[in-house]
Design a protein around this motif. Structure first.
Motif, PDB file in Angstrom:
ATOM      1  N   MET A   1      -0.197  -8.170  12.410  1.00  0.00           N
ATOM      2  CA  MET A   1       0.401  -6.847  12.481  1.00  0.00           C
ATOM      3  C   MET A   1       1.042  -6.437  11.159  1.00  0.00           C
ATOM      4  SD  MET A   1       3.104  -5.400  15.294  1.00  0.00           S
ATOM      5  CE  MET A   1       2.497  -6.538  16.540  1.00  0.00           C
ATOM      6  N   HIS A   2       1.022  -7.351  10.180  1.00  0.00           N
ATOM      7  CA  HIS A   2       1.559  -7.039   8.856  1.00  0.00           C
ATOM      8  C   HIS A   2       0.530  -6.203   8.090  1.00  0.00           C
ATOM      9  CE1 HIS A   2       4.149 -10.392   9.952  1.00  0.00           C
ATOM     10  NE2 HIS A   2       4.921 -10.131   8.910  1.00  0.00           N
ATOM     11  N   ILE A   3       0.743  -4.910   8.033  1.00  0.00           N
ATOM     12  CA  ILE A   3      -0.199  -4.044   7.331  1.00  0.00           C
ATOM     13  C   ILE A   3      -0.069  -4.285   5.824  1.00  0.00           C
ATOM     14  CG2 ILE A   3      -0.884  -1.664   6.866  1.00  0.00           C
ATOM     15  CD1 ILE A   3       0.264  -0.915   9.592  1.00  0.00           C
ATOM     16  N   PRO A   4      -1.160  -4.627   5.143  1.00  0.00           N
ATOM     17  CA  PRO A   4      -1.083  -4.870   3.689  1.00  0.00           C
ATOM     18  C   PRO A   4      -1.031  -3.546   2.927  1.00  0.00           C
ATOM     19  CG  PRO A   4      -2.998  -5.940   4.722  1.00  0.00           C
ATOM     20  CD  PRO A   4      -2.479  -4.926   5.679  1.00  0.00           C
ATOM     21  N   ASP A   5      -0.770  -3.653   1.637  1.00  0.00           N
ATOM     22  CA  ASP A   5      -0.844  -2.465   0.794  1.00  0.00           C
ATOM     23  C   ASP A   5      -2.284  -1.984   0.697  1.00  0.00           C
ATOM     24  OD1 ASP A   5       1.800  -1.868   0.035  1.00  0.00           O
ATOM     25  OD2 ASP A   5       1.811  -3.529  -1.397  1.00  0.00           O
ATOM     26  N   ASN A   6      -2.423  -0.679   0.459  1.00  0.00           N
ATOM     27  CA  ASN A   6      -3.696  -0.003   0.220  1.00  0.00           C
ATOM     28  C   ASN A   6      -4.493   0.263   1.498  1.00  0.00           C
ATOM     29  OD1 ASN A   6      -3.043  -0.296  -2.550  1.00  0.00           O
ATOM     30  ND2 ASN A   6      -4.032  -2.308  -2.593  1.00  0.00           N
ATOM     31  N   TYR A   7      -3.984  -0.143   2.654  1.00  0.00           N
ATOM     32  CA  TYR A   7      -4.634   0.225   3.908  1.00  0.00           C
ATOM     33  C   TYR A   7      -4.131   1.578   4.411  1.00  0.00           C
ATOM     34  CZ  TYR A   7      -7.323  -3.987   4.957  1.00  0.00           C
ATOM     35  OH  TYR A   7      -8.265  -4.986   4.944  1.00  0.00           O
ATOM     36  N   LEU A   8      -2.913   1.928   4.023  1.00  0.00           N
ATOM     37  CA  LEU A   8      -2.337   3.211   4.391  1.00  0.00           C
ATOM     38  C   LEU A   8      -2.238   4.090   3.150  1.00  0.00           C
ATOM     39  CD1 LEU A   8       0.636   2.051   6.670  1.00  0.00           C
ATOM     40  CD2 LEU A   8      -1.706   2.590   7.352  1.00  0.00           C
ATOM     41  N   SER A   9      -2.435   5.378   3.319  1.00  0.00           N
ATOM     42  CA  SER A   9      -2.326   6.303   2.197  1.00  0.00           C
ATOM     43  C   SER A   9      -0.883   6.383   1.716  1.00  0.00           C
ATOM     44  CB  SER A   9      -2.795   7.696   2.620  1.00  0.00           C
ATOM     45  OG  SER A   9      -1.874   8.250   3.558  1.00  0.00           O
ATOM     46  N   PRO A  10      -0.652   6.756   0.462  1.00  0.00           N
ATOM     47  CA  PRO A  10       0.722   6.921  -0.027  1.00  0.00           C
ATOM     48  C   PRO A  10       1.541   7.875   0.828  1.00  0.00           C
ATOM     49  CG  PRO A  10      -0.813   6.941  -1.859  1.00  0.00           C
ATOM     50  CD  PRO A  10      -1.642   6.957  -0.616  1.00  0.00           C
ATOM     51  N   ALA A  11       0.899   8.938   1.323  1.00  0.00           N
ATOM     52  CA  ALA A  11       1.612   9.899   2.176  1.00  0.00           C
ATOM     53  C   ALA A  11       2.082   9.242   3.465  1.00  0.00           C
ATOM     54  CB  ALA A  11       0.713  11.089   2.480  1.00  0.00           C
ATOM     55  N   THR A  12       1.228   8.420   4.069  1.00  0.00           N
ATOM     56  CA  THR A  12       1.603   7.720   5.302  1.00  0.00           C
ATOM     57  C   THR A  12       2.743   6.753   5.032  1.00  0.00           C
ATOM     58  OG1 THR A  12      -0.689   7.842   6.083  1.00  0.00           O
ATOM     59  CG2 THR A  12       0.767   6.275   7.194  1.00  0.00           C
ATOM     60  N   CYS A  13       2.656   6.027   3.923  1.00  0.00           N
ATOM     61  CA  CYS A  13       3.729   5.088   3.562  1.00  0.00           C
ATOM     62  C   CYS A  13       5.052   5.812   3.394  1.00  0.00           C
ATOM     63  CB  CYS A  13       3.367   4.340   2.280  1.00  0.00           C
ATOM     64  SG  CYS A  13       1.974   3.198   2.446  1.00  0.00           S
ATOM     65  N   ALA A  14       5.008   6.977   2.737  1.00  0.00           N
ATOM     66  CA  ALA A  14       6.235   7.745   2.509  1.00  0.00           C
ATOM     67  C   ALA A  14       6.827   8.229   3.825  1.00  0.00           C
ATOM     68  CB  ALA A  14       5.932   8.930   1.593  1.00  0.00           C
ATOM     69  N   VAL A  15       5.978   8.718   4.710  1.00  0.00           N
ATOM     70  CA  VAL A  15       6.451   9.193   6.017  1.00  0.00           C
ATOM     71  C   VAL A  15       7.077   8.054   6.815  1.00  0.00           C
ATOM     72  CG1 VAL A  15       5.708  10.072   8.270  1.00  0.00           C
ATOM     73  CG2 VAL A  15       4.865  11.138   6.175  1.00  0.00           C
ATOM     74  N   MET A  16       6.444   6.890   6.801  1.00  0.00           N
ATOM     75  CA  MET A  16       6.966   5.759   7.570  1.00  0.00           C
ATOM     76  C   MET A  16       8.286   5.252   6.988  1.00  0.00           C
ATOM     77  SD  MET A  16       4.926   5.789   9.965  1.00  0.00           S
ATOM     78  CE  MET A  16       5.831   4.528  10.850  1.00  0.00           C
TER      79      MET A  16
ATOM     80  N   GLY B   1      -9.678   4.343  -2.626  1.00  0.00           N
ATOM     81  CA  GLY B   1      -8.221   4.282  -2.687  1.00  0.00           C
ATOM     82  C   GLY B   1      -7.693   2.867  -2.638  1.00  0.00           C
ATOM     83  N   MET B   2      -8.427   1.981  -1.980  1.00  0.00           N
ATOM     84  CA  MET B   2      -7.996   0.593  -1.859  1.00  0.00           C
ATOM     85  C   MET B   2      -8.224  -0.167  -3.157  1.00  0.00           C
ATOM     86  SD  MET B   2      -9.254  -0.332   2.021  1.00  0.00           S
ATOM     87  CE  MET B   2      -8.207  -1.780   2.120  1.00  0.00           C
ATOM     88  N   THR B   3      -9.269   0.170  -3.870  1.00  0.00           N
ATOM     89  CA  THR B   3      -9.573  -0.547  -5.119  1.00  0.00           C
ATOM     90  C   THR B   3      -8.653  -0.115  -6.260  1.00  0.00           C
ATOM     91  OG1 THR B   3     -11.269   1.096  -5.694  1.00  0.00           O
ATOM     92  CG2 THR B   3     -11.983  -0.848  -4.474  1.00  0.00           C
ATOM     93  N   HIS B   4      -8.042   1.060  -6.154  1.00  0.00           N
ATOM     94  CA  HIS B   4      -7.180   1.558  -7.214  1.00  0.00           C
ATOM     95  C   HIS B   4      -5.706   1.588  -6.792  1.00  0.00           C
ATOM     96  CE1 HIS B   4     -11.175   3.276  -8.214  1.00  0.00           C
ATOM     97  NE2 HIS B   4     -10.796   3.010  -9.461  1.00  0.00           N
ATOM     98  N   GLY B   5      -5.371   0.838  -5.762  1.00  0.00           N
ATOM     99  CA  GLY B   5      -4.009   0.837  -5.262  1.00  0.00           C
ATOM    100  C   GLY B   5      -3.144  -0.231  -5.906  1.00  0.00           C
ATOM    101  N   ILE B   6      -2.006  -0.497  -5.284  1.00  0.00           N
ATOM    102  CA  ILE B   6      -1.067  -1.489  -5.788  1.00  0.00           C
ATOM    103  C   ILE B   6      -1.658  -2.896  -5.659  1.00  0.00           C
ATOM    104  CG2 ILE B   6       0.087  -1.669  -3.542  1.00  0.00           C
ATOM    105  CD1 ILE B   6       2.696  -2.205  -5.025  1.00  0.00           C
ATOM    106  N   ASN B   7      -1.398  -3.728  -6.644  1.00  0.00           N
ATOM    107  CA  ASN B   7      -1.907  -5.098  -6.634  1.00  0.00           C
ATOM    108  C   ASN B   7      -0.759  -6.049  -6.949  1.00  0.00           C
ATOM    109  OD1 ASN B   7      -3.649  -7.275  -6.527  1.00  0.00           O
ATOM    110  ND2 ASN B   7      -4.376  -7.012  -8.635  1.00  0.00           N
ATOM    111  N   TYR B   8       0.073  -6.322  -5.960  1.00  0.00           N
ATOM    112  CA  TYR B   8       1.256  -7.162  -6.145  1.00  0.00           C
ATOM    113  C   TYR B   8       0.911  -8.622  -5.880  1.00  0.00           C
ATOM    114  CZ  TYR B   8       5.841  -9.232  -5.212  1.00  0.00           C
ATOM    115  OH  TYR B   8       6.953 -10.037  -5.219  1.00  0.00           O
ATOM    116  N   THR B   9       1.330  -9.503  -6.761  1.00  0.00           N
ATOM    117  CA  THR B   9       1.088 -10.936  -6.604  1.00  0.00           C
ATOM    118  C   THR B   9       2.405 -11.629  -6.280  1.00  0.00           C
ATOM    119  OG1 THR B   9      -0.736 -10.868  -8.192  1.00  0.00           O
ATOM    120  CG2 THR B   9       0.204 -13.025  -7.671  1.00  0.00           C
TER     121      THR B   9
END
Length: 345
Positions: free
Chosen positions: A1-16, A284-292
């Motif tokens: 249930m842990h949604i990773p980065d780049n699966y949700l749009s920036p707008a969705t992330c901001a709203v949540m 959008g997923m290939t150009h999103g955040i890439n945190y290690t």
């Protein structure tokens, strides 16, 4: 249930984030008031965060090759109240994201809303309703089962709306490529059939244990008359539970399948090709955040995976312990300042 980065749009992330932040802020304010009245809540917050963190390490297989896990949101709400549980689970999720790479950084708002808000508040409401009708144990089971499934439903909705709200001019999804018709059944099946029962099992067993050995630690309960009981060091029982979960945590490694919607781009591409959906990952997923993360996937450099898993658990527990110690010191200094001011008056 842990949604990773780049699966949700920036707008969705901001709203949540915008939706979750006020609830977390109110919860923090409530907990601050509770700490002034009950100093022992500080160590319980650390214990609660540890319990949730450890329960989330126990992945179980789900038919179809994926996996799922318990969260402990309702259990924590039963033990320390829904507001404190919200803070404890949120702290656990933040640590998982930043230190262990479990769940996205930008997706934290969504993950906190699902697991730290929906789960403890709805689960506790159901538990409390049945407790008032003299069925606390049934309430613990039903509340925990319903809480995690409602959270999973919300996660499925957040993932499934992405193709509708974020796509190219040609209609190609920019983020999560699976529509609601796929995400909601996948998330709900995994939790209705498997994870919900694991959540209910953990909740029931720990709840019954605490009710037997330390009933005063149950939030808002009147299982025994407090005036007729002696003050007891019940925290040691929670330490026993945590030690047991740490030792058993490598069991979570027996499940090899990745949870639905938590694949990295390589795994996702393999699925998309295998299901004849697409030959490339959404743009959008290939150009999103890439945190290690420092200890990504709960691995510790120089150790094998089971040892790394245990060391990751111990590291998290130590951090939660330090946080609880800081809270206690803040409480003590505030309390002393208040007493000093009253004496001067």
């Amino acid at each position: 249930m842990h949604i990773p980065d780049n699966y949700l749009s920036p707008a969705t992330c901001a709203v949540m984030f915008a939706v979750a932040a006020p609830v977390v802020a109110v919860s923090a304010k409530k907990v601050k008031v509770q700490l002034k009245e009950h100093r022992e809540l500080a160590p319980m917050l650390g214990i609660a965060a540890s319990l949730s963190f450890l329960m989330m390490m126990f992945n179980v297989p789900v038919p179809g090759g994926t996996s799922a896990h318990a969260v402990g949101g309702t259990l924590l709400a039963i033990l320390i109240g829904p507001y404190a549980a919200c803070i404890a689970v949120a702290v656990a999720l933040i640590l998982q994201a930043f230190l262990f790479g479990d769940g996205g950084i930008l997706a934290l708002g969504a993950n906190i809303f699902n697991m730290a808000i929906i789960m403890p508040f709805t689960g506790y409401w159901i538990y409390n309703f049945l407790r008032k009708h003299n069925h606390p144990s049934i309430g613990a089971v039903v509340g925990s089962y319903c809480g995690i499934n409602l959270a999973a439903l919300m996660a499925g909705f957040e993932l499934g709306i992405q193709p509708l709200i974020a796509h190219t001019a040609s209609g190609a999804p920019l983020y999560n490529p699976y529509p609601l018709a796929v995400t909601i059944p996948a998330m709900c099946f995994a939790h209705l059939a498997v994870a919900g029962w694991v959540e209910a099992f953990f909740t029931y067993v720990i709840y019954e244990f605490v009710k037997k050995v330390a009933p005063k630690e149950i939030y808002g309960g009147n299982i025994v008359e407090k005036a007729a009981t002696k003050k007891q060091n019940s925290l040691k029982y929670f330490v026993y539970i945590i030690i047991g979960l740490v030792v058993l945590s490598p069991i979570g490694l027996l499940t090899s399948g990745t949870a639905f919607g938590e694949w990295d781009t390589t795994e996702l591409l393999q699925r998309l090709k295998g299901e004849h959906i697409a030959n490339s990952v959404p743009a959008g997923m290939t150009h999103g955040i890439n945190y290690t993360a420092l200890f990504g996937d709960y691995t510790v450099p120089g150790t094998n995976l089971p040892i790394g898993y245990i060391l990751s658990a111990i590291t998290a527990i130590l951090i939660f312990f330090l946080i609880s110690k800081v809270l206690m010191s803040i409480y003590d200094s505030t309390n002393k300042a208040s007493i000093h001011q009253n004496q001067q008056r």
